[in-house]
Design an enzyme around this catalytic site. Structure first.
Site, mmCIF file in Angstrom:
data_model
loop_
_atom_site.group_PDB
_atom_site.id
_atom_site.type_symbol
_atom_site.label_atom_id
_atom_site.label_comp_id
_atom_site.label_asym_id
_atom_site.label_seq_id
_atom_site.Cartn_x
_atom_site.Cartn_y
_atom_site.Cartn_z
ATOM 1 N N ARG A 144 -5.832 4.143 0.834
ATOM 2 C CA ARG A 144 -5.330 4.014 2.204
ATOM 3 C C ARG A 144 -6.482 3.805 3.191
ATOM 4 N NH1 ARG A 144 -2.552 9.826 1.574
ATOM 5 N NH2 ARG A 144 -2.690 9.152 -0.604
ATOM 6 N N ASP A 146 -7.592 0.171 -10.812
ATOM 7 C CA ASP A 146 -7.299 0.489 -9.417
ATOM 8 C C ASP A 146 -7.497 -0.704 -8.479
ATOM 9 O OD1 ASP A 146 -6.185 2.438 -7.837
ATOM 10 O OD2 ASP A 146 -8.090 3.338 -7.258
ATOM 11 N N LYS A 151 -5.173 -3.735 -2.553
ATOM 12 C CA LYS A 151 -6.168 -2.678 -2.775
ATOM 13 C C LYS A 151 -7.049 -3.103 -3.941
ATOM 14 C CE LYS A 151 -6.654 2.085 -4.547
ATOM 15 N NZ LYS A 151 -6.013 3.381 -4.821
ATOM 16 N N ASP A 157 -10.497 11.171 -2.805
ATOM 17 C CA ASP A 157 -9.734 10.447 -3.821
ATOM 18 C C ASP A 157 -8.533 9.716 -3.223
ATOM 19 O OD1 ASP A 157 -9.121 9.504 -6.317
ATOM 20 O OD2 ASP A 157 -8.266 11.394 -7.062
ATOM 21 N N ASP A 183 -12.231 3.799 -9.495
ATOM 22 C CA ASP A 183 -11.948 4.962 -8.653
ATOM 23 C C ASP A 183 -12.308 6.246 -9.400
ATOM 24 O OD1 ASP A 183 -11.001 6.821 -6.881
ATOM 25 O OD2 ASP A 183 -8.865 6.355 -7.170
ATOM 26 N N LYS A 226 -12.342 12.962 -9.895
ATOM 27 C CA LYS A 226 -11.171 13.050 -10.775
ATOM 28 C C LYS A 226 -11.545 13.769 -12.074
ATOM 29 C CE LYS A 226 -8.705 8.849 -9.423
ATOM 30 N NZ LYS A 226 -7.458 9.514 -9.022
#
Ligand code: BES
Ligand code: MN
Ligand code: ZN
Length: 493
Positions: free
Chosen positions: A352, A289, A266, A348, A271, A278
């Site tokens: 995935r 991240d 990833k 967020d 992020d 966030k």
């Protein structure tokens, strides 16, 4: 640093720094006895007078010790002999490595084969030592106006007799190779999001492959990803001015007919959460991240250092997660490369979304196994804290193999469940699957999401959210889980 393994007499060896490890016991043994005898019982006296307590990881530098040829003696405590184990050995090595690079020594010597530890062999011990020492030489300075002082340590001699020299040499080489990869992972992780962008990572891959006959790189940009149908990955980069990059690095160390081991990282270079923004507190840490991606880079680096006879493909899904007018919104539905539609209930949960398309993409390599590595969920930190990463797999034997290896190398991964019961939390009224599964078992449902895209091969997922970086005063990337990934791959060579 140049590592050597040979027999030496600790009292007569000329070195800038002689390392002596001591148990917290009243009687001395081995090298400690020999040195104590040569320096008129200085060591015994220090211990008796309470000037050195051999607690685990305690260190003391003694310059100009009489009776020995070394310029200084570095004592390191191992704690009580009865409590000593592999984890404590590693802890002692970490503090001893830090103390060593803090001295001005250009050469050090260490009778490592002298430390009694029935659960570890010389190969393991010297691997841990070389790893700790190489890690201790890393200091971030890329964006500091004052650069770190170059490391002066040049020569490292480990004590070895005829029987142990081969094991100690192989351990040192492996430890140094792994830590070199880890330091690269740390550097990429520590770089800020305005420097380490998806394009920057793509350039790193090109750099890595340069002048390396065994390595090739291929970079896919958004147009190519569009053509492949990677609607899920592209839904994450949609809100960013930075173009997403899918980075493919191939290490070819074995015959073409040998199936490759695949790593997928990833690589969210920052992020923000996207439209599901966030909170501001500690958001800076979301530059980490991309640590899954960084661990893929680091492991590729280790492979280039050690040149094992295996085939490995490292894939990095690199993107920013930002909120702009083109950003994906909660409720939007996207189509993944696999054809499955996804309802993006929370922007967020973007890791995935990029990983699922990368995981579909790697089917083309007909992999032996696939491991994805991701700072995927805060829920994994709630579950396991900062010591073990979450380990998920669609194959229990593979999970057991990785778990056991992680414990023996000291880069812990804990086997988590992928029971069918969890899957229904991802049901969506409007798409084939939702990208979040509610507050319960957030790390598990994230892994469940990925499992929908990995049915075609033996797969494991490492949720490294809790272990990839540390917060607080020592804020920085750790280089994990490069030791686990590298040792796994090396075990297949
Ligand atoms: N990158 C985060 C996970 C994370 C959180 C890593 C804290 C390291 C420290 C990930 O993209 C994320 O935001 N996950 C969400 C998922 C949720 C929306 C289902 C989370 O964990 O809150
Ligand atoms: Mn996120
Ligand atoms: Zn994320």
């Amino acid at each position: 640093m140049n590592f050597q393994a040979k027999a030496f007499d600790p009292t007569t060896l000329k070195t800038d720094c002689l390392i002596l490890a001591l148990f917290d016991e009243t009687s001395l043994s081995g090298a400690a006895n020999a040195i104590d005898a040569a320096c008129e019982k200085l060591i015994s006296k220090l211990i008796k007078d309470g000037d050195f307590k051999a607690g685990l990881g305690k260190t003391l530098v003694l310059p100009s010790v009489p009776g020995i040829a070394a310029s200084r003696l570095l004592l390191v405590g191992l704690g009580k002999k009865a409590d000593f184990n592999n984890d404590k050995f590693r802890k002692a090595m970490t503090s001893l490595a830090k103390a060593t690079v803090d001295t001005p020594a250009k050469s050090v010597a260490f009778a490592i084969d002298d430390i009694e530890l029935s659960t570890a062999d010389n190969d393991w011990k010297s691997c841990q030592f070389a790893q700790s020492l190489t890690l201790a030489t890393y200091k971030y300075d890329f964006t500091k106006s004052e650069k770190a002082k170059p490391v002066v340590l040049k020569t490292v001699v480990l004590g070895a007799d005829k029987e142990s020299v081969a094991a100690i040499k192989s351990g040192m080489t492996r430890g140094q190779g792994i830590a070199t990869g880890m330091n690269y992972t740390r550097e990429l992780g520590n770089l800020p999001g305005n420097i380490c962008t998806p394009a920057y990572l793509a350039n790193q891959a090109r750099e890595l492959a340069r002048n390396q006959p065994k390595m090739t790189t291929k970079i896919l940009k958004e147009k190519e990803m569009q053509a492949l149908g990677m609607g899920s990955l592209l839904s994450v980069s949609a809100g960013s001015d930075q173009e997403a990059h899918l980075i493919v690095m191939e290490y070819k160390g074995a015959a073409k007919t040998k199936k490759p081991y695949v790593l997928v990282g990833k690589g969210i270079t920052f992020d923000t959460g996207g439209i599901s923004l966030k909170p501001g507190l500690n958001m800076d840490e979301m530059k980490f991240d991309m640590c899954g991606a960084a661990s893929v880079f680091g492991t590729m680096k280790t492979l280039l250092e050690l040149q094992p006879n295996i085939n490995v493909v490292g894939v990095v899904a690199a993107s920013e997660n930002m909120p702009n007018g083109k950003a994906t919104k909660p409720g939007d539905i996207v189509t993944s490369m696999s054809g499955q539609t996804i309802e993006v209930l929370n922007t967020d949960a973007e890791g995935r979304l990029v990983l699922c398309d990368a995981l579909t993409y790697v089917e083309r390599f007909k992999p032996e196994t696939v491991i994805d590595i991701a700072t995927l969920t805060g829920a994994c930190i709630v579950a396991l804290g900062n010591h073990a990463c979450g380990l998920y797999s669609n194959n229990d034997d593979f999970a057991a193999e990785l778990h056991q290896l992680s414990m023996s190398v000291g880069d812990k991964a804990w086997h988590m469940p992928l029971f069918d019961e969890y899957q229904q939390q991802l049901d969506s009224n409007f798409a084939d699957i939702a990208n979040i599964g509610g507050p319960a078992g957030g790390s598990v449902t994230a892994a469940c999401f990925l499992s929908r895209f990995t049915k075609g091969y033996t797969w494991a997922h490492l949720d490294i959210a809790g272990v990839a970086h540390v917060s607080g005063a020592a804020k920085g990337a750790t280089g994990r889980p490069v030791p686990l990934l590298a040792e796994y791959l090396l075990s297949k060579a």
